[in-house]
Write a protein that holds these residues in place. Structure first.
Motif, PDB file in Angstrom:
ATOM      1  N   ALA A 125      -6.826  -4.437  16.492  1.00  0.00           N
ATOM      2  CA  ALA A 125      -6.908  -5.345  17.639  1.00  0.00           C
ATOM      3  C   ALA A 125      -6.659  -6.777  17.190  1.00  0.00           C
ATOM      4  CB  ALA A 125      -8.274  -5.213  18.315  1.00  0.00           C
ATOM      5  N   ARG A 126      -7.301  -7.159  16.114  1.00  0.00           N
ATOM      6  CA  ARG A 126      -7.139  -8.520  15.584  1.00  0.00           C
ATOM      7  C   ARG A 126      -5.681  -8.795  15.199  1.00  0.00           C
ATOM      8  NH1 ARG A 126      -9.882 -13.254  13.520  1.00  0.00           N
ATOM      9  NH2 ARG A 126      -8.084 -14.413  12.786  1.00  0.00           N
ATOM     10  N   ALA A 127      -5.001  -7.797  14.689  1.00  0.00           N
ATOM     11  CA  ALA A 127      -3.606  -7.969  14.254  1.00  0.00           C
ATOM     12  C   ALA A 127      -2.673  -8.299  15.406  1.00  0.00           C
ATOM     13  CB  ALA A 127      -3.128  -6.710  13.532  1.00  0.00           C
ATOM     14  N   THR A 128      -3.059  -7.982  16.636  1.00  0.00           N
ATOM     15  CA  THR A 128      -2.199  -8.290  17.784  1.00  0.00           C
ATOM     16  C   THR A 128      -2.066  -9.793  18.003  1.00  0.00           C
ATOM     17  OG1 THR A 128      -4.011  -8.162  19.395  1.00  0.00           O
ATOM     18  CG2 THR A 128      -2.779  -6.129  18.963  1.00  0.00           C
ATOM     19  N   MET A 129      -2.984 -10.569  17.418  1.00  0.00           N
ATOM     20  CA  MET A 129      -2.931 -12.023  17.555  1.00  0.00           C
ATOM     21  C   MET A 129      -2.066 -12.672  16.474  1.00  0.00           C
ATOM     22  SD  MET A 129      -4.623 -12.554  20.274  1.00  0.00           S
ATOM     23  CE  MET A 129      -5.439 -14.102  20.496  1.00  0.00           C
ATOM     24  N   ALA A 130      -1.441 -11.860  15.634  1.00  0.00           N
ATOM     25  CA  ALA A 130      -0.644 -12.396  14.520  1.00  0.00           C
ATOM     26  C   ALA A 130       0.443 -13.375  14.971  1.00  0.00           C
ATOM     27  CB  ALA A 130      -0.041 -11.257  13.697  1.00  0.00           C
ATOM     28  N   PRO A 131       1.191 -13.119  16.046  1.00  0.00           N
ATOM     29  CA  PRO A 131       2.216 -14.107  16.431  1.00  0.00           C
ATOM     30  C   PRO A 131       1.620 -15.483  16.743  1.00  0.00           C
ATOM     31  CG  PRO A 131       2.618 -12.018  17.531  1.00  0.00           C
ATOM     32  CD  PRO A 131       1.272 -11.905  16.877  1.00  0.00           C
ATOM     33  N   LEU A 132       0.459 -15.508  17.379  1.00  0.00           N
ATOM     34  CA  LEU A 132      -0.212 -16.770  17.665  1.00  0.00           C
ATOM     35  C   LEU A 132      -0.663 -17.436  16.368  1.00  0.00           C
ATOM     36  CD1 LEU A 132      -1.559 -18.797  19.635  1.00  0.00           C
ATOM     37  CD2 LEU A 132      -3.564 -17.291  19.616  1.00  0.00           C
ATOM     38  N   GLU A 133      -1.327 -16.678  15.519  1.00  0.00           N
ATOM     39  CA  GLU A 133      -1.828 -17.233  14.256  1.00  0.00           C
ATOM     40  C   GLU A 133      -0.693 -17.751  13.374  1.00  0.00           C
ATOM     41  OE1 GLU A 133      -4.052 -13.904  12.800  1.00  0.00           O
ATOM     42  OE2 GLU A 133      -5.847 -14.466  13.911  1.00  0.00           O
ATOM     43  N   GLU A 134       0.401 -17.002  13.295  1.00  0.00           N
ATOM     44  CA  GLU A 134       1.528 -17.408  12.442  1.00  0.00           C
ATOM     45  C   GLU A 134       2.211 -18.660  12.979  1.00  0.00           C
ATOM     46  OE1 GLU A 134       3.872 -13.837  12.242  1.00  0.00           O
ATOM     47  OE2 GLU A 134       2.278 -12.764  11.150  1.00  0.00           O
ATOM     48  N   THR A 135       2.347 -18.746  14.309  1.00  0.00           N
ATOM     49  CA  THR A 135       2.962 -19.929  14.919  1.00  0.00           C
ATOM     50  C   THR A 135       2.147 -21.172  14.584  1.00  0.00           C
ATOM     51  OG1 THR A 135       3.936 -18.644  16.724  1.00  0.00           O
ATOM     52  CG2 THR A 135       3.556 -20.985  17.149  1.00  0.00           C
ATOM     53  N   ILE A 136       0.844 -21.066  14.708  1.00  0.00           N
ATOM     54  CA  ILE A 136      -0.030 -22.222  14.452  1.00  0.00           C
ATOM     55  C   ILE A 136      -0.081 -22.544  12.965  1.00  0.00           C
ATOM     56  CG2 ILE A 136      -2.450 -22.950  14.523  1.00  0.00           C
ATOM     57  CD1 ILE A 136      -2.515 -21.485  17.317  1.00  0.00           C
ATOM     58  N   ARG A 137      -0.185 -21.532  12.123  1.00  0.00           N
ATOM     59  CA  ARG A 137      -0.233 -21.762  10.675  1.00  0.00           C
ATOM     60  C   ARG A 137       1.039 -22.498  10.217  1.00  0.00           C
ATOM     61  NH1 ARG A 137      -3.957 -19.831   7.855  1.00  0.00           N
ATOM     62  NH2 ARG A 137      -4.462 -18.188   9.341  1.00  0.00           N
ATOM     63  N   LYS A 138       2.200 -22.097  10.732  1.00  0.00           N
ATOM     64  CA  LYS A 138       3.461 -22.740  10.355  1.00  0.00           C
ATOM     65  C   LYS A 138       3.516 -24.180  10.870  1.00  0.00           C
ATOM     66  CE  LYS A 138       8.473 -22.044  10.381  1.00  0.00           C
ATOM     67  NZ  LYS A 138       8.722 -23.457  10.281  1.00  0.00           N
ATOM     68  N   ALA A 139       3.035 -24.398  12.108  1.00  0.00           N
ATOM     69  CA  ALA A 139       3.054 -25.750  12.673  1.00  0.00           C
ATOM     70  C   ALA A 139       2.161 -26.703  11.867  1.00  0.00           C
ATOM     71  CB  ALA A 139       2.627 -25.717  14.139  1.00  0.00           C
ATOM     72  N   THR A 154      -6.156 -21.925  16.518  1.00  0.00           N
ATOM     73  CA  THR A 154      -5.912 -20.588  17.068  1.00  0.00           C
ATOM     74  C   THR A 154      -6.989 -20.200  18.071  1.00  0.00           C
ATOM     75  OG1 THR A 154      -4.754 -19.865  15.070  1.00  0.00           O
ATOM     76  CG2 THR A 154      -5.642 -18.138  16.486  1.00  0.00           C
ATOM     77  N   VAL A 155      -8.246 -20.355  17.681  1.00  0.00           N
ATOM     78  CA  VAL A 155      -9.340 -19.967  18.580  1.00  0.00           C
ATOM     79  C   VAL A 155      -9.373 -20.875  19.811  1.00  0.00           C
ATOM     80  CG1 VAL A 155     -11.854 -19.788  18.796  1.00  0.00           C
ATOM     81  CG2 VAL A 155     -10.709 -18.861  16.779  1.00  0.00           C
ATOM     82  N   ALA A 156      -9.081 -22.166  19.632  1.00  0.00           N
ATOM     83  CA  ALA A 156      -9.062 -23.082  20.778  1.00  0.00           C
ATOM     84  C   ALA A 156      -7.969 -22.691  21.772  1.00  0.00           C
ATOM     85  CB  ALA A 156      -8.869 -24.519  20.293  1.00  0.00           C
ATOM     86  N   CYS A 157      -6.781 -22.380  21.271  1.00  0.00           N
ATOM     87  CA  CYS A 157      -5.680 -21.978  22.161  1.00  0.00           C
ATOM     88  C   CYS A 157      -5.976 -20.641  22.832  1.00  0.00           C
ATOM     89  CB  CYS A 157      -4.365 -21.924  21.386  1.00  0.00           C
ATOM     90  SG  CYS A 157      -3.748 -23.552  20.904  1.00  0.00           S
ATOM     91  N   TRP A 158      -6.512 -19.715  22.068  1.00  0.00           N
ATOM     92  CA  TRP A 158      -6.877 -18.414  22.625  1.00  0.00           C
ATOM     93  C   TRP A 158      -7.940 -18.595  23.708  1.00  0.00           C
ATOM     94  CZ3 TRP A 158     -10.381 -14.431  19.729  1.00  0.00           C
ATOM     95  CH2 TRP A 158     -10.524 -13.278  20.518  1.00  0.00           C
ATOM     96  N   GLY A 159      -8.946 -19.384  23.411  1.00  0.00           N
ATOM     97  CA  GLY A 159     -10.016 -19.615  24.381  1.00  0.00           C
ATOM     98  C   GLY A 159      -9.499 -20.240  25.668  1.00  0.00           C
ATOM     99  N   PHE A 160      -8.571 -21.170  25.550  1.00  0.00           N
ATOM    100  CA  PHE A 160      -7.983 -21.820  26.720  1.00  0.00           C
ATOM    101  C   PHE A 160      -7.274 -20.800  27.603  1.00  0.00           C
ATOM    102  CE2 PHE A 160      -4.486 -24.059  28.836  1.00  0.00           C
ATOM    103  CZ  PHE A 160      -5.170 -25.090  29.470  1.00  0.00           C
TER     104      PHE A 160
END
Length: 197
Positions: A125-139, A154-160
């Protein structure tokens, strides 16, 4: 000629969708395996054969919800512009929730008291957030976003996104908030807020 399979993937998905609908509409106490089988036009034997008991069925619901969600998130074409990509991922998040609202609560809330996914399932389940995490990590690494731990952003954007989607699914947004017009605008403003000044 081989015997046709009666407990196939199609039946499994029908049972999962109906189980999610029952829980979503009336809570976990509404999930009777006998009612579930009757609603789908099969036997309780088929339900037990495919899932085992209720706990395994709920675990399968959780896994199926994240499987579908993961397909949507990984299917987003990323542009390399982190603001645009966060908007695209947020749109995919909402599309997934609207397509499977009966799975959303099982995925993201404690709608079934006492249910805890197995470690492996929770990891998937956690791995499904990889595109979000990778986008933010790269930025952050590229200096486009500030030098803040990527997990915080990541958590702030997800929470929003989760907050807006949850309000929409529960019918709690004010009438003047026209989701189709305002959602992407809100996502873009949130994502732009993370740009390094």
């Amino acid at each position: 000629m081989p015997r046709p399979r009666t407990h196939d993937e199609n039946l499994r998905l029908k049972l999962l969708d109906r189980a999610g609908e029952l829980i979503s509409a009336d809570g976990p106490k509404a999930l009777s395996l006998r009612k579930l089988a009757s609603d789908v036009g099969t036997s309780t034997t088929a339900v037990y054969s495919l899932f085992g008991g209720k706990t395994d069925l709920v675990s399968a619901l959780f896994a199926e919800g994240f499987r579908r969600f993961g397909l949507r998130m990984s299917g987003v074409t990323l542009s390399g512009d982190p603001v645009e990509d966060l908007v695209r991922l947020g749109v995919a998040y909402r599309e997934s929730a609207l397509a499977d609202p009966h799975l959303y609560a099982i995925m993201f809330t404690k709608s079934v008291p006492g249910f805890e996914p197995a470690d492996e399932t929770a990891g998937q389940a956690r791995a499904t957030m990889a595109p979000l995490e990778e986008t933010i990590r790269k930025a952050v690494a590229d200096g486009v976003f500030p030098d803040v731990p990527p997990e915080v952003i990541t958590v702030a954007c997800w929470g929003f996104v989760h907050g807006l989607v949850s309000l929409e699914l529960n019918g709690n947004l004010p009438e003047e908030f026209i989701v189709s017009a305002a959602y992407e605008t809100a996502l873009r403003a949130n994502a732009s807020g993370w740009l390094r000044r």
